[in-house]
Motif scaffolding. Structure first.
Motif, PDB file in Angstrom:
ATOM      1  N   TRP A 187       0.806  -1.221   0.000  1.00 36.53           N
ATOM      2  CA  TRP A 187       0.000   0.000   0.000  1.00 36.53           C
ATOM      3  C   TRP A 187       0.840   1.273   0.000  1.00 36.53           C
ATOM      4  N   HIS A 188       2.124   1.177   0.233  1.00 39.10           N
ATOM      5  CA  HIS A 188       2.980   2.370   0.276  1.00 39.10           C
ATOM      6  C   HIS A 188       3.273   2.812  -1.162  1.00 39.10           C
ATOM      7  N   VAL A 189       2.476   3.741  -1.630  1.00 37.12           N
ATOM      8  CA  VAL A 189       2.476   4.060  -3.052  1.00 37.12           C
ATOM      9  C   VAL A 189       3.388   5.223  -3.418  1.00 37.12           C
ATOM     10  N   LEU A 190       3.787   6.036  -2.454  1.00 42.51           N
ATOM     11  CA  LEU A 190       4.488   7.278  -2.791  1.00 42.51           C
ATOM     12  C   LEU A 190       5.805   7.059  -3.541  1.00 42.51           C
ATOM     13  N   PRO A 191       6.653   6.089  -3.157  1.00 39.21           N
ATOM     14  CA  PRO A 191       7.878   5.894  -3.941  1.00 39.21           C
ATOM     15  C   PRO A 191       7.604   5.588  -5.412  1.00 39.21           C
ATOM     16  N   ALA A 192       6.595   4.761  -5.672  1.00 32.75           N
ATOM     17  CA  ALA A 192       6.243   4.448  -7.059  1.00 32.75           C
ATOM     18  C   ALA A 192       5.700   5.676  -7.772  1.00 32.75           C
ATOM     19  N   ARG A 193       4.920   6.476  -7.066  1.00 40.09           N
ATOM     20  CA  ARG A 193       4.357   7.677  -7.682  1.00 40.09           C
ATOM     21  C   ARG A 193       5.463   8.667  -8.035  1.00 40.09           C
ATOM     22  N   LEU A 194       6.453   8.803  -7.165  1.00 34.89           N
ATOM     23  CA  LEU A 194       7.573   9.686  -7.468  1.00 34.89           C
ATOM     24  C   LEU A 194       8.312   9.232  -8.724  1.00 34.89           C
ATOM     25  N   LEU A 195       8.540   7.927  -8.842  1.00 38.25           N
ATOM     26  CA  LEU A 195       9.210   7.412 -10.032  1.00 38.25           C
ATOM     27  C   LEU A 195       8.365   7.675 -11.276  1.00 38.25           C
ATOM     28  N   ALA A 196       7.072   7.433 -11.185  1.00 39.82           N
ATOM     29  CA  ALA A 196       6.205   7.659 -12.342  1.00 39.82           C
ATOM     30  C   ALA A 196       6.288   9.109 -12.811  1.00 39.82           C
ATOM     31  N   GLU A 197       6.303  10.043 -11.869  1.00 38.73           N
ATOM     32  CA  GLU A 197       6.348  11.456 -12.249  1.00 38.73           C
ATOM     33  C   GLU A 197       7.715  11.846 -12.813  1.00 38.73           C
ATOM     34  N   VAL A 198       8.795  11.320 -12.228  1.00 31.31           N
ATOM     35  CA  VAL A 198      10.128  11.619 -12.756  1.00 31.31           C
ATOM     36  C   VAL A 198      10.266  11.089 -14.174  1.00 31.31           C
ATOM     37  N   LEU A 199       9.798   9.869 -14.411  1.00 34.41           N
ATOM     38  CA  LEU A 199       9.864   9.305 -15.753  1.00 34.41           C
ATOM     39  C   LEU A 199       9.034  10.125 -16.743  1.00 34.41           C
ATOM     40  N   THR A 200       7.863  10.559 -16.317  1.00 33.87           N
ATOM     41  CA  THR A 200       7.015  11.375 -17.185  1.00 33.87           C
ATOM     42  C   THR A 200       7.712  12.684 -17.539  1.00 33.87           C
ATOM     43  N   LEU A 201       8.330  13.311 -16.532  1.00 34.09           N
ATOM     44  CA  LEU A 201       9.043  14.560 -16.776  1.00 34.09           C
ATOM     45  C   LEU A 201      10.193  14.372 -17.762  1.00 34.09           C
ATOM     46  N   ARG A 202      10.773  13.182 -17.763  1.00 31.67           N
ATOM     47  CA  ARG A 202      11.914  12.923 -18.648  1.00 31.67           C
ATOM     48  C   ARG A 202      11.497  12.414 -20.030  1.00 31.67           C
ATOM     49  N   GLY A 203      10.186  12.338 -20.263  1.00 35.55           N
ATOM     50  CA  GLY A 203       9.719  12.045 -21.604  1.00 35.55           C
ATOM     51  C   GLY A 203       9.249  10.626 -21.867  1.00 35.55           C
ATOM     52  N   TRP A 204       9.066   9.833 -20.817  1.00 32.38           N
ATOM     53  CA  TRP A 204       8.549   8.481 -20.997  1.00 32.38           C
ATOM     54  C   TRP A 204       7.022   8.488 -20.967  1.00 32.38           C
ATOM     55  N   GLN A 205       6.434   7.544 -21.672  1.00 31.93           N
ATOM     56  CA  GLN A 205       4.990   7.310 -21.541  1.00 31.93           C
ATOM     57  C   GLN A 205       4.821   6.315 -20.392  1.00 31.93           C
ATOM     58  N   VAL A 206       4.143   6.752 -19.335  1.00 26.81           N
ATOM     59  CA  VAL A 206       4.089   5.969 -18.107  1.00 26.81           C
ATOM     60  C   VAL A 206       2.662   5.501 -17.839  1.00 26.81           C
ATOM     61  N   ASP A 207       2.536   4.206 -17.598  1.00 27.07           N
ATOM     62  CA  ASP A 207       1.290   3.645 -17.077  1.00 27.07           C
ATOM     63  C   ASP A 207       1.495   3.420 -15.587  1.00 27.07           C
ATOM     64  N   PHE A 208       0.902   4.285 -14.779  1.00 22.09           N
ATOM     65  CA  PHE A 208       1.039   4.171 -13.328  1.00 22.09           C
ATOM     66  C   PHE A 208      -0.174   3.421 -12.794  1.00 22.09           C
ATOM     67  N   LEU A 209       0.060   2.212 -12.279  1.00 22.92           N
ATOM     68  CA  LEU A 209      -1.046   1.352 -11.850  1.00 22.92           C
ATOM     69  C   LEU A 209      -1.362   1.480 -10.365  1.00 22.92           C
ATOM     70  N   GLY A 210      -0.515   2.187  -9.621  1.00 18.62           N
ATOM     71  CA  GLY A 210      -0.838   2.481  -8.232  1.00 18.62           C
ATOM     72  C   GLY A 210      -0.469   1.381  -7.259  1.00 18.62           C
ATOM     73  N   ALA A 211      -1.158   1.390  -6.117  1.00 13.64           N
ATOM     74  CA  ALA A 211      -0.856   0.470  -5.022  1.00 13.64           C
ATOM     75  C   ALA A 211      -1.496  -0.898  -5.255  1.00 13.64           C
ATOM     76  N   GLN A 212      -0.891  -1.895  -4.617  1.00 12.86           N
ATOM     77  CA  GLN A 212      -1.454  -3.238  -4.503  1.00 12.86           C
ATOM     78  C   GLN A 212      -2.001  -3.774  -5.829  1.00 12.86           C
ATOM     79  N   VAL A 213      -1.113  -4.038  -6.752  1.00  9.02           N
ATOM     80  CA  VAL A 213      -1.533  -4.549  -8.064  1.00  9.02           C
ATOM     81  C   VAL A 213      -1.362  -6.070  -8.086  1.00  9.02           C
ATOM     82  N   PRO A 214      -2.442  -6.840  -8.126  1.00  8.19           N
ATOM     83  CA  PRO A 214      -2.310  -8.299  -8.207  1.00  8.19           C
ATOM     84  C   PRO A 214      -1.550  -8.695  -9.468  1.00  8.19           C
ATOM     85  N   THR A 215      -0.703  -9.683  -9.345  1.00  6.05           N
ATOM     86  CA  THR A 215       0.142 -10.082 -10.471  1.00  6.05           C
ATOM     87  C   THR A 215      -0.668 -10.432 -11.724  1.00  6.05           C
ATOM     88  N   PRO A 216      -1.768 -11.185 -11.634  1.00  8.20           N
ATOM     89  CA  PRO A 216      -2.531 -11.464 -12.858  1.00  8.20           C
ATOM     90  C   PRO A 216      -3.021 -10.204 -13.562  1.00  8.20           C
TER      91      PRO A 216
END
Length: 364
Positions: free
Chosen positions: A111-140
């Motif tokens: 559930w600790h989503v902030l580190p992932a959110r920071l990465l998603a935003e940094v990647l977006t700022l650097r020009g990547w197309q980012v699919d941010f799926l958020g917290a607790q994503v079941p593997t399937p």
């Protein structure tokens, strides 16, 4: 978009103002601090990594020291997420994607989503197309997303070590469909050793270094047909991890039942005290389980040392952990690796208590 990175005094001033806003639970003031900094020319990435991230790290440290309550910590984290969203929608930081596609997700039950959110935003700022799926994503669900949308890389985030088995499943599944995995977050250890042990293609300690690693390119894995958990972790063949995890409810009940004989005061616990004690025991069993999964003593002893500090900050002596280890040792006496872990943890705890001189008291 400005690329200016503010000087240290300005950063520290912004951190102090943001800290005041989040601890006052003033979302508007927090957003105003960051948005005004953007208007003054601070780079968006610097606002994320040099202002918001350190303040959130401080929130965690203050909670551990018992200077913030759980409710205050949750409120501060929620405000941080909303401030990041406000920053992401600020006109000055819009960046058109020009690079590849990255999926960023937290592993199942994380559930600790902030580190992932920071990465998603940094990647977006650097020009990547980012699919941010958020917290607790079941593997399937993660694999279904990859099948439907594709990705050059999956960035998996996990902060809690007990999520490592779920991370292992996600890493293996992503690689099976030909997508490399970069792992990040505190769960993987300060040097990333757990990420590499679980077969991740790369590990980085923070969002900036992760973005650089992704830009450098991570080779596409060659899918291994029929790969099993024991291919990476052959010790799992002894079934100790599985048996201990399945026995978790019974182990918690047995420790609670024996506490009264070891601590007569436990008979007078309130329902709330017993509930808190049961939760603490369950966390100990969970960390014993993940230490068995990884066959890593430090995962368990490190957790106990951390827990001792948490208890001490709440004026509960660390010696209250001793009977838990003793009962678990008796209950798991036929499990060699569990016995090793519990014995080692007992020695570490004894050494810690020798320096503190604390006396037994309840966990609750």
């Amino acid at each position: 978009m400005s690329t200016h990175t503010c000087a240290e005094p300005q950063v520290l001033g912004l951190q102090d103002r943001l800290w005041t806003a989040v601890t006052d639970r003033d979302e508007h003031a927090a957003a105003a601090v960051v948005l005004a900094a953007l208007d003054d020319g601070i780079g968006a990435e610097s606002a994320l990594m040099d202002v918001i991230a350190p303040v959130q790290a401080r929130v965690g440290l203050e909670w551990a020291a018992n200077r913030l309550s759980v409710a205050q910590e949750h409120a501060a984290s929620a405000i941080a997420e909303r401030v990041i969203a406000a920053l992401a929608h600020h006109p000055s930081v819009r960046t058109a994607p020009r690079l590849g596609r990255v999926t960023v997700a937290c592993v199942d039950q994380e559930w600790h989503v902030l580190p992932a959110r920071l990465l998603a935003e940094v990647l977006t700022l650097r020009g990547w197309q980012v699919d941010f799926l958020g917290a607790q994503v079941p593997t399937p669900h993660l694999i279904g997303h990859l099948h439907n949308n594709g990705a050059d890389v999956v960035a998996l985030s996990s902060s809690i070590p007990t999520r490592l088995p779920a991370a292992h499943a996600a890493i293996t599944a992503c690689q099976a469909v030909g997508v490399p995995v970069l792992a990040g977050g505190a769960a993987f250890g300060p040097d990333g050793r757990h990420a590499l042990r679980l077969g991740a293609d790369a590990w980085e300690p923070d969002a900036r270094s992760a973005a650089r690693r992704i830009a450098d390119g991570i080779p596409v894995p060659v899918p291994a047909a029929g790969k099993q958990q024991t291919d990476d972790l052959p010790h799992l063949g002894d079934q100790e991890y599985t048996l201990v995890v399945r026995s978790r409810p019974q182990l918690v009940r047995e420790v609670l039942a024996q506490l009264e004989s070891r601590f007569p005061a436990a008979a007078a616990y309130t329902d709330q005290q017993r509930e808190h004690t049961a939760q603490d025991i369950a966390h100990i069993v969970d960390h014993l389980g993940v230490a068995l999964y990884m066959d890593d003593d430090e995962l368990f002893t490190g957790f106990l040392v951390w827990t001792a500090g948490i208890l001490d900050a709440r004026r509960v002596p660390a010696a209250s952990l001793k009977p838990v280890l003793d009962v678990l040792g008796t209950e798991l006496k036929d499990f060699p690796r569990s016995t090793r872990l519990l014995d080692r943890a007992g020695l570490v705890l004894d050494a810690l208590l020798a320096t503190t001189g604390s006396r037994p008291r309840s966990l609750g």
